[in-house]
Design a protein around this motif. Structure first.
Motif, mmCIF file in Angstrom:
data_model
loop_
_atom_site.group_PDB
_atom_site.id
_atom_site.type_symbol
_atom_site.label_atom_id
_atom_site.label_comp_id
_atom_site.label_asym_id
_atom_site.label_seq_id
_atom_site.Cartn_x
_atom_site.Cartn_y
_atom_site.Cartn_z
ATOM 1 N N HIS A 195 0.843 -1.133 0.085
ATOM 2 C CA HIS A 195 -0.119 0.044 0.163
ATOM 3 C C HIS A 195 0.837 1.274 0.040
ATOM 4 O O HIS A 195 1.340 1.627 1.026
ATOM 5 N N HIS B 173 1.079 5.237 -2.355
ATOM 6 C CA HIS B 173 0.579 5.845 -3.451
ATOM 7 C C HIS B 173 1.525 6.385 -4.223
ATOM 8 O O HIS B 173 2.245 7.274 -3.934
ATOM 9 N N PRO C 209 -2.477 1.336 -4.540
ATOM 10 C CA PRO C 209 -3.764 0.987 -3.721
ATOM 11 C C PRO C 209 -4.835 1.709 -4.399
ATOM 12 O O PRO C 209 -5.801 1.457 -3.549
ATOM 13 N N HIS D 196 -4.429 1.498 6.130
ATOM 14 C CA HIS D 196 -4.051 2.489 7.323
ATOM 15 C C HIS D 196 -4.912 2.732 8.423
ATOM 16 O O HIS D 196 -5.804 3.364 8.699
ATOM 17 N N ASP E 147 1.180 4.435 4.536
ATOM 18 C CA ASP E 147 -0.005 4.871 3.625
ATOM 19 C C ASP E 147 0.619 6.057 2.650
ATOM 20 O O ASP E 147 0.094 7.123 2.567
ATOM 21 N N ASN F 89 0.583 9.808 2.918
ATOM 22 C CA ASN F 89 -0.393 10.314 3.454
ATOM 23 C C ASN F 89 0.111 10.504 5.078
ATOM 24 O O ASN F 89 -0.327 11.620 5.857
HETATM 25 ZN ZN LIG Z 1 -3.866 4.923 0.989
#
Ligand SMILES: [Zn+2]
Lengths: 571, 287
Positions: free
Chosen positions: A59, A61, A119, A272, A386, A389
């Motif tokens: 996971h 991005h 993801p 997450h 994540d 994030n």
């Molecule tokens: Zn994510």
């Protein structure tokens, strides 16, 4: 090129190898038995070093329209962090929380990671996602299409037509080269397209459809089982980022518990979990719901988790959960982007900064670690941030050090918000991961939950993705000397990808490309025909592009690796 | 500016040829030169395009630098429009350019003086912390400005920039303090993202003064096409207003805003009454 990696301490959990001194042989991009090597094999002296499979990130991005929008929104993220080109060796790039494509590949490889999955991709814009993935060097990759607010899916689910829903998803995965079902705040994008959906709960009604998020999660879970996709449904829970949301997370996990028919493998992956692990009823009374979540996971084998662990500093939050970004924009005024992807999903982006002295941020930091330390089974927990994030992927060594060393955690305890620290059980937890468990959570378990049979291990026949770290597990006590661990994991001594040496002494040696994985479920001919007809007829009214332009051909990608899947669907 | 009583040692730089591609060096500053021999200075790194070179390959030197930055006066002879980042982060001393110079001159400078007898490029005195800059020609966009993407208020913090010619767009972009005074005209968006400090324009402005401002003031004595709709008229000010070393005369329409950036409307845009008869309609709102 052939290599013999000699005398390293090998960690290979899928083959039960726990730090034994062994030789690993590489030939034609695969792991082979040392006896198969010819006289030309190059020997790598790994004595006093740790040898592991290449890292697998489930996971992060790394590609797609929102990642690209994030880069455009944050020129300031690219001024200070950059990589110079070295002609003939590597190309240039920049960015810390939204790095450019080359930098992503190089920085993962430098840490010894070789497989990374994006993801969240809107099906309509997945061509863009693949173009960016194609641009990322070294790594093998794949992407998870967003399906929870897709109009076709919603309509099939509303009609309780699970066969056609599964057949549609099977067709779509093949058509846009996706790998697993991604669910983001189920149903929320549909509500958001009407300006609603802030704080949508598991049993709230979704506008325009006679459906609730619970029904979407259950329906997609069933479809996933019918298709026998290698990865479970990948779920970002409802009410993400709202105090008290740990209850929604528990409800979501429990919503599919009856679908797990005595199988030991997870059927739902909660992503997450830190962002959906909040107790308390407002930001002022925020507390950790981590203990309850961990307790549930310890008692139920159908769930796996990844952390979304906070790392203090700058981040760029980006998610398909557009209403959440709307809320965050009001908590952290400044830049904000919000998008509606026709008939499919939405997205939002807000730059953010996690501060040590901040009460909420401290509680968030505690929750991720608390969950990771309380969940007993390392095969069902993944130490993600994540990216970008909760923190950039380049902080993985630091996150792992927090798991391995109480001392490392204590150092942060001294710097963070005192009141926030008391809102979780973290301070009372003494558990420290050992290197074997670290190998599981960063590689073996990732490959296992993605169903990648040739990844995450070093057995004969596996892909020759290997990371070697300059760490002597017999001499180093990770609990005390976690800084050495961080240093070694930031820059691998060697990284091999497909049998090629791509990193030596923490520096990139060459620019090369990996493959893109996607699933090709075998949907019975007649069912496939009905579904495609269905899609074609409504495509004209629902989409702004032609059906023919929606489907992505194998030839449009640099290198594809389709995974054939036998489904239980009948014609 | 009060003249400081300093004995400057002068060092003169002459370009050996006309630069055709951007030449970048953060080492052309009193701080880098101070206490070094000419030979050592000649070995400082400079990039000509993508090529790494040393200063000695591009410039000839005369004179000598002072022992400290404050005692060093660098004189650049000739037009060097392609030369960038001169005086970056300098803490003291003086730079005189006898010609025109390129972008990022005095970027993040913390003290000292830069005098430019020709024109200056973009981001003159960008993110300046303190010090004094005077330009006898024109300046490019983003004088004293923050960089693209940065939050409001990350521009110039303190110090003074005087421009005797015209300036480009986004003068004082993201400015937090200090003063910028322009004798000529400016492009659009002076004071965009501004949080403090003052900007004075004696000539005309192309429009949108103070967009997204949350503090500080923009004073325009010449013509402007219009005022942004997110500003409110507050009063007509008669007495002159101080911007840097000068007092700009009234009467001035005083607008407060930008309400879209901050509801409290702490920013001020002041516009000459005489030069802007088209704004007379605002007077009705003042009763
Ligand atoms: Zn994510």
């Amino acid at each position: 090129m052939e290599y013999l990696i000699k005398n390293g301490y090998v960690y290979d959990p899928l083959n039960n190898v726990k730090g034994e001194k062994m030789d690993i042989a590489i030939k034609n991009g695969k792991i082979v038995s040392p006896s198969e090597l010819s006289g030309d094999a190059k020997t790598i002296d790994a004595s006093g070093m740790v040898v592991m499979p290449g890292g697998v990130d489930i996971h992060s991005h790394i590609a797609g329209p929102k990642v690209s929008a994030g880069r455009i929104m944050r020129p300031e993220d690219h001024y200070k962090v950059y990589m110079r080109a070295i002609p003939g060796v590597r190309r240039s790039g920049s960015g810390k929380t939204t790095p450019s494509t080359y930098v992503i590949g190089y920085k993962y490889a430098r840490m010894g990671w070789t497989t990374v999955f994006e993801p969240a991709t809107p099906p309509l814009e997945t061509r863009h996602t693949h173009e960016e993935l194609d641009d990322i060097p070294i790594l093998d990759k794949g992407c998870f299409p967003l399906l929870d607010s897709n109009w076709f899916v919603l309509e099939y689910l509303q009609n309780k037509d699970y066969d056609r829903c599964a057949a549609f998803i099977g067709w779509l995965m093949d058509a846009i080269k996706g790998y697993a079902i991604k669910i983001v705040d189920p149903g929320v994008a549909e509500a958001w397209s009407l300006g609603m959906g802030v704080g949508l709960s598991l049993d709230d009604q979704i506008p325009n459809y006679n459906l609730t998020p619970r029904e979407i999660v259950r329906g997609l879970c069933k479809a996933n089982q019918m298709l026998k996709l290698p990865h479970p449904i990948h779920v970002h829970c409802n009410r993400l980022g709202f105090p008290g949301n740990y209850v929604s997370t528990l409800d979501t996990m429990d919503a599919v518990s009856d679908l797990a028919l005595n199988q030991d493998t997870p059927i739902i992956h909660i992503t997450h979990v830190q962002f959906t692990g909040y107790a308390g009823d407002s930001w002022a009374t925020l507390a950790s719901g981590g203990e309850e979540i961990a307790k549930y996971v310890n008692n139920h084998k159908h769930v796996s988790l990844d952390l979304g662990q906070i790392v203090f500093g700058d981040v760029t939050t980006m998610t398909a959960d557009a209403p959440f970004e709307f809320v965050l924009h009001h908590l952290a005024p400044g830049k904000w982007s919000s998008t509606d992807v026709e008939a499919e999903t939405s997205s939002g982006i807000v730059p953010y900064r996690y501060k040590k002295k901040n009460f909420v941020n401290t509680v968030q930091w505690c929750i991720g670690l608390e969950v990771a330390l309380l969940v007993k089974d390392p095969w069902r927990i993944f130490p993600t941030t994540d990216h970008p994030n909760a923190g950039p992927f380049t902080s993985y060594p630091t996150v792992l050090a927090w798991l391995m060393s109480r001392k490392a955690r204590e150092k942060v305890f001294e710097q963070v918000n005192r009141r926030g620290l008391r809102k979780s059980a973290l301070q009372a937890i003494d558990r420290e991961y050992d290197l074997y468990e670290i190998t599981i959570i960063t590689r073996a378990a990732g490959a296992k939950i993605l169903g990648l049979k040739d990844k995450g291990h070093l057995g004969v026949g596996a892909d020759a993705d290997v990371a070697i770290y300059n760490l002597n597990p017999e001499k180093i006590d990770f609990s005390k000397d976690w800084e050495t661990f961080v240093k070694a994991f930031k820059r691998a001594a060697y990284t091999f990808k497909n049998g090629e040496m791509v990193v030596k002494d923490g520096e990139i040696l060459r620019h090369m490309y990996g493959e893109t994985y996607y699933v090709k479920p075998r949907v019975p001919e007649s069912l496939l025909k009905t579904v495609v007809e269905d899609v074609k007829t409504r495509f004209r009214e629902w989409y702004s592009i032609n059906f023919e332009n929606y489907v992505i051909g194998d030839d449009e990608l640099r290198a594809v690796k389709p995974i054939q899947v036998e489904t239980t669907l009948k014609g | 500016m009060a003249e400081e009583k300093v004995e400057f040692k002068e060092i003169v730089l002459k370009p050996k040829y006309k630069f055709k591609v951007p030449v970048e060096s953060r080492h052309i500053s009193p701080d880098s030169f101070a206490g070094k021999t000419l030979e050592e200075i000649g070995k400082l790194v400079v990039y000509e395009g993508s090529r790494k070179k040393v200063l000695g390959e591009l410039f000839s030197f005369e004179g000598e630098p002072g022992k400290t930055a404050a005692e060093t006066h660098i004189i650049i002879e000739g037009d060097v429009e392609k030369l960038r980042r001169v005086g970056e982060s300098m803490t003291g001393g003086k730079i005189t350019v006898k010609g025109s110079i390129g972008h990022y001159t005095g970027f993040k400078m913390k003290g000292g003086t830069i005098i430019i007898h020709g024109n200056a490029g973009l981001w003159l005195g960008g993110k300046m912390v303190n010090g004094f800059i005077e330009v006898f020609g024109d300046a490019g966009d983003c004088v004293g400005g923050s960089l693209r993407g940065e939050k409001p208020g990350k521009g110039m913090k303190k110090g003074t920039i005087l421009i005797h010619g015209n300036a480009g767009a986004e003068v004082g972009r993201g400015m937090k303090g200090g003063a910028i005074l322009i004798d000529g005209n400016v492009g659009p968006l002076p004071g965009v993202d501004m949080a403090g400090g003052s900007i004075g324009v004696k000539g005309d402005c192309e429009g949108k003064p103070g967009a997204r401002m949350t503090g500080g003031r923009v004073v325009i004595l010449g013509k402007i096409p219009d005022i942004l709709p997110s500003f409110y008229i507050d009063e007509i000010r008669e007495p002159p207003i101080k911007v840097g070393p000068e007092r700009l005369p009234g009467p001035l329409y005083v607008f407060i805003g930008d309400v879209l950036a901050d509801m409290r409307c702490m920013g001020r845009v002041m516009v000459s009454v005489q030069s802007n008869p088209q704004l007379k309609m605002y007077e009705e709102l003042l009763t």
